[in-house]
Design an enzyme around this catalytic site. Sequence first.
Site, short mmCIF file in Angstrom:
data_model
loop_
_atom_site.label_atom_id
_atom_site.label_comp_id
_atom_site.label_asym_id
_atom_site.label_seq_id
_atom_site.Cartn_x
_atom_site.Cartn_y
_atom_site.Cartn_z
N LYS A 118 2.24 -3.53 7.66
CA LYS A 118 2.57 -3.46 5.51
C LYS A 118 3.20 -3.38 5.69
O LYS A 118 4.81 -3.45 5.25
CB LYS A 118 1.28 -2.94 4.87
CG LYS A 118 0.41 -3.47 4.67
CD LYS A 118 -0.05 -4.37 4.53
CE LYS A 118 -0.03 -4.28 2.76
NZ LYS A 118 -0.52 -5.99 2.25
N THR B 222 0.93 -1.35 -0.10
CA THR B 222 -0.30 -0.45 -0.05
C THR B 222 0.66 1.51 -0.08
O THR B 222 1.71 1.12 0.46
CB THR B 222 -1.04 0.33 1.02
OG1 THR B 222 -1.40 0.91 0.87
CG2 THR B 222 0.37 0.01 2.37
N ASP B 223 0.23 2.23 -0.66
CA ASP B 223 1.28 3.53 -0.60
C ASP B 223 1.44 4.41 0.61
O ASP B 223 1.88 5.12 1.34
CB ASP B 223 0.32 4.80 -1.32
CG ASP B 223 -1.12 5.20 -1.08
OD1 ASP B 223 -1.64 4.58 -0.08
OD2 ASP B 223 -2.03 5.82 -1.81
N GLU B 224 0.81 3.46 1.59
CA GLU B 224 0.12 4.08 3.02
C GLU B 224 1.41 4.04 4.10
O GLU B 224 1.87 4.53 5.36
CB GLU B 224 -1.07 3.60 4.24
CG GLU B 224 -2.44 3.55 3.69
CD GLU B 224 -3.07 3.52 4.62
OE1 GLU B 224 -3.50 2.90 5.43
OE2 GLU B 224 -4.94 2.65 4.38
N TYR C 156 -1.64 -0.56 11.42
CA TYR C 156 -2.35 -1.24 9.74
C TYR C 156 -1.43 -1.23 8.66
O TYR C 156 -0.18 -2.15 8.74
CB TYR C 156 -3.36 -1.12 9.42
CG TYR C 156 -3.46 -0.99 7.78
CD1 TYR C 156 -3.20 -1.85 7.06
CD2 TYR C 156 -3.55 -0.50 6.59
CE1 TYR C 156 -3.40 -2.74 5.51
CE2 TYR C 156 -3.96 -0.08 4.87
CZ TYR C 156 -3.41 -1.55 4.56
OH TYR C 156 -3.10 -1.93 3.28
P1 NAD Z 1 -9.80 -7.36 1.82
O1 NAD Z 1 -9.26 -7.15 3.88
O2 NAD Z 1 -10.40 -6.77 1.06
O3 NAD Z 1 -9.10 -8.77 1.65
C1 NAD Z 1 -8.15 -9.68 2.16
C2 NAD Z 1 -8.29 -11.04 2.27
O4 NAD Z 1 -7.71 -11.42 3.18
C3 NAD Z 1 -9.80 -11.43 2.94
O5 NAD Z 1 -10.05 -12.59 2.30
C4 NAD Z 1 -9.38 -12.56 4.57
O6 NAD Z 1 -10.15 -13.67 4.74
C5 NAD Z 1 -8.17 -12.98 3.44
N1 NAD Z 1 -7.10 -13.36 5.44
C6 NAD Z 1 -7.03 -12.30 6.19
N2 NAD Z 1 -5.91 -12.66 6.90
C7 NAD Z 1 -5.39 -14.52 6.60
C8 NAD Z 1 -5.07 -15.00 6.65
N3 NAD Z 1 -4.53 -14.86 8.21
N4 NAD Z 1 -4.83 -15.51 6.11
C9 NAD Z 1 -5.28 -16.06 4.94
N5 NAD Z 1 -5.67 -15.22 4.06
C10 NAD Z 1 -6.32 -14.88 5.35
O7 NAD Z 1 -8.59 -7.00 1.53
P2 NAD Z 1 -7.98 -5.67 0.46
O8 NAD Z 1 -8.53 -4.66 0.26
O9 NAD Z 1 -8.81 -6.75 -0.40
O10 NAD Z 1 -6.07 -5.29 0.36
C11 NAD Z 1 -6.10 -6.69 0.04
C12 NAD Z 1 -4.30 -6.15 -0.32
O11 NAD Z 1 -4.32 -5.47 -1.12
C13 NAD Z 1 -3.65 -6.01 1.34
O12 NAD Z 1 -2.59 -6.33 1.27
C14 NAD Z 1 -4.42 -4.78 1.20
O13 NAD Z 1 -3.15 -4.50 2.18
C15 NAD Z 1 -3.19 -4.34 -0.10
N6 NAD Z 1 -4.63 -3.46 -0.52
C16 NAD Z 1 -4.99 -2.69 0.07
C17 NAD Z 1 -5.96 -1.40 -0.98
C18 NAD Z 1 -7.73 -0.69 -0.66
O14 NAD Z 1 -7.70 0.58 -1.29
N7 NAD Z 1 -7.83 -1.65 -0.32
C19 NAD Z 1 -4.61 -0.19 -1.87
C20 NAD Z 1 -3.90 -0.69 -1.73
C21 NAD Z 1 -2.30 -2.10 -0.93
O1 DAU Z 2 -4.10 3.85 0.62
C1 DAU Z 2 -4.54 2.77 0.12
C2 DAU Z 2 -5.60 2.44 1.55
O2 DAU Z 2 -6.63 2.31 1.53
C3 DAU Z 2 -4.76 0.45 1.85
O3 DAU Z 2 -4.25 -0.15 1.85
C4 DAU Z 2 -6.16 0.28 3.16
O4 DAU Z 2 -5.83 -1.39 2.86
C5 DAU Z 2 -7.32 0.69 2.11
O5 DAU Z 2 -8.40 0.34 3.70
C6 DAU Z 2 -7.50 2.16 2.22
O6 DAU Z 2 -6.94 2.87 3.22
P1 DAU Z 2 -8.13 4.21 3.67
O7 DAU Z 2 -8.01 4.41 5.31
O8 DAU Z 2 -7.63 5.13 2.74
O9 DAU Z 2 -9.98 3.69 3.58
P2 DAU Z 2 -11.03 3.89 4.46
O10 DAU Z 2 -11.56 3.44 3.22
O11 DAU Z 2 -11.35 3.70 5.38
O12 DAU Z 2 -11.04 5.23 4.31
C7 DAU Z 2 -10.69 6.37 2.86
C8 DAU Z 2 -11.13 7.53 3.65
O13 DAU Z 2 -12.57 7.87 3.98
C9 DAU Z 2 -10.38 7.77 4.66
O14 DAU Z 2 -9.95 9.50 4.70
C10 DAU Z 2 -11.57 8.02 5.81
C11 DAU Z 2 -12.06 8.69 5.35
N1 DAU Z 2 -13.62 7.97 5.73
C12 DAU Z 2 -13.56 6.63 5.87
C13 DAU Z 2 -15.14 5.88 6.63
C14 DAU Z 2 -15.48 3.83 6.36
C15 DAU Z 2 -14.89 9.06 6.35
O15 DAU Z 2 -14.77 9.55 6.31
N2 DAU Z 2 -15.75 7.77 6.87
C16 DAU Z 2 -16.31 6.17 6.71
O16 DAU Z 2 -16.77 5.87 6.88
#
Ligand code: NAD
Ligand code: DAU
Length: 332
Positions: free
Chosen positions: A152, A121-123, A148
């Site tokens: 990562k 992630t970019d975080e 989190y």
């Molecule tokens: P998500 O929470 O929707 O999915 C995570 C998956 O991992 C789930 O299916 C869960 O069951 C599985 N999991 C969790 N713990 C596990 C374990 N111990 N063993 C096996 N499986 C397990 O997450 P996502 O949003 O799809 O993110 C997927 C990946 O992409 C993560 O590594 C996250 O850091 C990265 N990522 C997410 C975003 C975003 O915007 N959501 C952006 C950049 C990177």
């Molecule tokens: O940048 C990549 C990341 O983006 C991933 O690594 C994470 O897995 C993914 O969850 C996401 O993280 P954020 O914390 O940015 O996403 P989230 O959807 O939780 O929140 C997005 C923005 O919206 C953040 O500034 C918090 C705000 N927010 C979130 C929720 C759930 C609100 O204002 N209201 C809300 O109800």
Amino acid sequence: MNRIIVTGGAGFIGSNFVHHLVAHTDAHVTVLDKLTYASTEASLAGLPEERVQLVVGDITDASLVDRLVAGADAVVHYAAESHNDNSLEDPAPFVQTNLVGTFTLLEAVRKHDVRFHHVSTDEVYGDLDLDDPKRFTEDTPYQPSSPYSASKAGSDHLVRAWVRSFGVRATISNCSNNYGPWQHVEKFIPRQITEVLDGRRPRVYGDGLNVRDWIHTEDHSSAVLAILERGRTGETYLIGADGEKSNLEVVRAILRTFGRPEDDIEWVTDRAGHDRRYAIESGKLRSELGWEPRFQDFDEGLAETIDWYRAHEDWWRPLKAETEAKYAAKGH
Ligand code: NAD
Ligand code: DAU
């Protein structure tokens, strides 16, 4: 690379990647997923059984991981605890899955000399000021803010150490915020869409000016596949689609689509340590691997996503009440 393990392949981005692999390659896919609260098998519905097999298991289970990796050509590692708000409540599973789980996979790919792609992630880079002209690059120093993002960041460091010390054939990608189908309703965009569908107001943290750099998950998938196929071992690639928007802009776009007033917003308690802005410079990925995002227009991608949630209430409804109860307890 015909036999690919996708960890976390029943989650949001992982399941979208499995659909992408089936549509764009001949690969046979083994999904290794623990099926936590964040996933459902329904995200894999309709995929051909002869191409996709689900193994329900934990990436920290060394003997299971070893057995699966022994028969694979590549591992694409998505499995993680992924939600910042949850990591503030209980960091323990984040350390366990994101650090110990990545370590377990690295030991197996090292032993069996299997190609590894680590999805991050970019975080890990912390945040930027709203008026900072800079964006994150592959050279930005690590400065994670939340449990989190720290977990990562640690997992990225493990991958780099396994490349340098043991010659593991790994690449890393750091992507910005994804949106699209099959995203859990705890996350910002699906939460607001389903709140509006339920006749409630969207819930915005703090002043709503925090900026995220949105990318459609389909574009994330095509970028990961390009890196898996053509990326250079040991390299990191940032993935982003120039989609910077404030949370307020996103919520107003959702309200507009539903024909609701743009200020029909519920302002709720801010997130502790809330990162202000993320922004990705993805020039390396584009120039080296020729990748381009397909979704260039955020409003169009958002409208498609809204349509998907309208049409798939059966998918998100079972997750909604419990998610909102958790948020209500925290004042969110
Ligand atoms: P998500 O929470 O929707 O999915 C995570 C998956 O991992 C789930 O299916 C869960 O069951 C599985 N999991 C969790 N713990 C596990 C374990 N111990 N063993 C096996 N499986 C397990 O997450 P996502 O949003 O799809 O993110 C997927 C990946 O992409 C993560 O590594 C996250 O850091 C990265 N990522 C997410 C975003 C975003 O915007 N959501 C952006 C950049 C990177
Ligand atoms: O940048 C990549 C990341 O983006 C991933 O690594 C994470 O897995 C993914 O969850 C996401 O993280 P954020 O914390 O940015 O996403 P989230 O959807 O939780 O929140 C997005 C923005 O919206 C953040 O500034 C918090 C705000 N927010 C979130 C929720 C759930 C609100 O204002 N209201 C809300 O109800």
